[in-house]
Design a protein around this motif. Structure first.
Motif, PDB file in Angstrom:
ATOM      1  N   THR A 135       0.835  -1.194   0.000  1.00 20.03           N
ATOM      2  CA  THR A 135       0.000   0.000   0.000  1.00 20.03           C
ATOM      3  C   THR A 135       0.874   1.249   0.000  1.00 20.03           C
ATOM      4  OG1 THR A 135      -0.116  -0.054   2.421  1.00 20.03           O
ATOM      5  CG2 THR A 135      -1.935  -1.079   1.217  1.00 20.03           C
ATOM      6  N   THR A 138     -10.351   2.201  -1.612  1.00 23.28           N
ATOM      7  CA  THR A 138      -9.078   1.921  -2.253  1.00 23.28           C
ATOM      8  C   THR A 138      -9.308   1.617  -3.728  1.00 23.28           C
ATOM      9  OG1 THR A 138      -7.060   0.558  -2.106  1.00 23.28           O
ATOM     10  CG2 THR A 138      -9.153  -0.548  -1.678  1.00 23.28           C
ATOM     11  N   PHE A 168      -8.752   7.516   1.576  1.00 23.87           N
ATOM     12  CA  PHE A 168      -8.289   6.659   0.484  1.00 23.87           C
ATOM     13  C   PHE A 168      -6.884   6.161   0.778  1.00 23.87           C
ATOM     14  CE2 PHE A 168      -5.816   6.034  -3.406  1.00 23.87           C
ATOM     15  CZ  PHE A 168      -6.622   5.142  -4.116  1.00 23.87           C
ATOM     16  N   VAL A 169      -6.650   4.887   0.519  1.00 23.29           N
ATOM     17  CA  VAL A 169      -5.317   4.298   0.615  1.00 23.29           C
ATOM     18  C   VAL A 169      -5.043   3.538  -0.680  1.00 23.29           C
ATOM     19  CG1 VAL A 169      -3.895   2.542   1.780  1.00 23.29           C
ATOM     20  CG2 VAL A 169      -5.258   4.147   3.146  1.00 23.29           C
ATOM     21  N   TYR A 170      -3.907   3.791  -1.287  1.00 24.65           N
ATOM     22  CA  TYR A 170      -3.525   3.093  -2.530  1.00 24.65           C
ATOM     23  C   TYR A 170      -3.131   1.660  -2.221  1.00 24.65           C
ATOM     24  CZ  TYR A 170      -0.652   1.548  -6.454  1.00 24.65           C
ATOM     25  OH  TYR A 170      -0.113   0.817  -7.481  1.00 24.65           O
ATOM     26  N   HIS A 171      -3.613   0.725  -3.038  1.00 25.64           N
ATOM     27  CA  HIS A 171      -3.281  -0.697  -2.876  1.00 25.64           C
ATOM     28  C   HIS A 171      -2.827  -1.261  -4.207  1.00 25.64           C
ATOM     29  CE1 HIS A 171      -4.737  -5.037  -1.832  1.00 25.64           C
ATOM     30  NE2 HIS A 171      -3.468  -4.867  -1.491  1.00 25.64           N
TER      31      HIS A 171
END
Length: 219
Positions: free
Chosen positions: A95, A121, A211-214
């Motif tokens: 992440t 995400t 929001f968290v990038y995965h």
């Protein structure tokens, strides 16, 4: 913000997973309030050396090098034993976390200790997935930021949260118990955990303003 324990499991692919993930945490405004526990599942001496180099001098980051590959659930359970903060987050090593994201999620736990929280995400098989068009991490992060700007105040109860980023109080984790390791190196343990949590009365909440990038597939 109350200090939070971040539990991570690493397995090879240092340059494309562990390095960008940890750098995003180190650069965040809330880094000083984090306790990061990294369990490595026998990635090899070179990866261990790189992780040690990256975390050198950071007293709030701990590396545990397993002697056998215990998969994601086993590695996560090993990390749980070292969590000492009131709020605990499982965070996939693939992440990238925008500054302030974990602080925001933690703030909901302060007000709602019976909640288990997760962000939206770009890569997951649940309701948490939002549509993004970008091909580069930076582009997708910007799209995620735009989404959260239009979703302030939106918290949606769901039946399952992706373990790419999921947070709860330590007391809740102790009540629910560790991840089930019987499924193998990593499959269904997240579904099982969320099912047990729901049956115990915990509310699983998707926080759309975070929001968290995965990257996906990194663990």
């Amino acid at each position: 913000m109350k200090p939070i324990s971040i539990l991570q499991v690493s397995y090879k692919n240092f340059e494309t997973t562990t390095e960008p993930c940890l750098k995003s945490l180190f650069e965040s405004d809330e880094f000083s309030d984090m306790e990061i526990v990294i369990v490595d599942n026998v990635s090899g001496d070179e990866t261990i050396r790189k992780i040690k180099g990256l975390i050198a001098g950071k007293q709030n980051v701990k590396l545990i090098a397993n002697q056998t590959n215990r998969g994601f659930p086993g590695g996560a359970n090993d990390a749980i034993k070292h969590a000492s903060c009131e709020h605990v987050f499982f965070l996939d090593i693939d992440t990238v976390v925008p500054s302030g994201a974990l602080r925001k999620l933690s703030s909901f736990l302060n007000k709602n200790p019976n909640w288990i929280v997760g962000p939206v995400t770009n890569q997951t098989g649940s309701e948490q997935k939002i549509f993004t068009q970008g091909s580069e991490t930076k582009e997708i992060l910007q799209e995620g930021l735009e989404w959260t700007r239009h979703a302030v105040g939106s918290q949606i109860q769901v039946k399952q949260l992706d373990f790419c980023c999921i947070g709860m109080t330590k007391k809740a984790l102790e009540q629910i118990g560790p991840l089930e390791e019987g499924f193998g190196l990593g499959y269904y343990e997240d579904t099982d955990f969320c099912h047990r949590a729901g049956k115990m009365g915990f509310e699983l909440m998707m926080i759309e303003e975070v929001f968290v990038y995965h990257k996906g597939g990194g663990t």
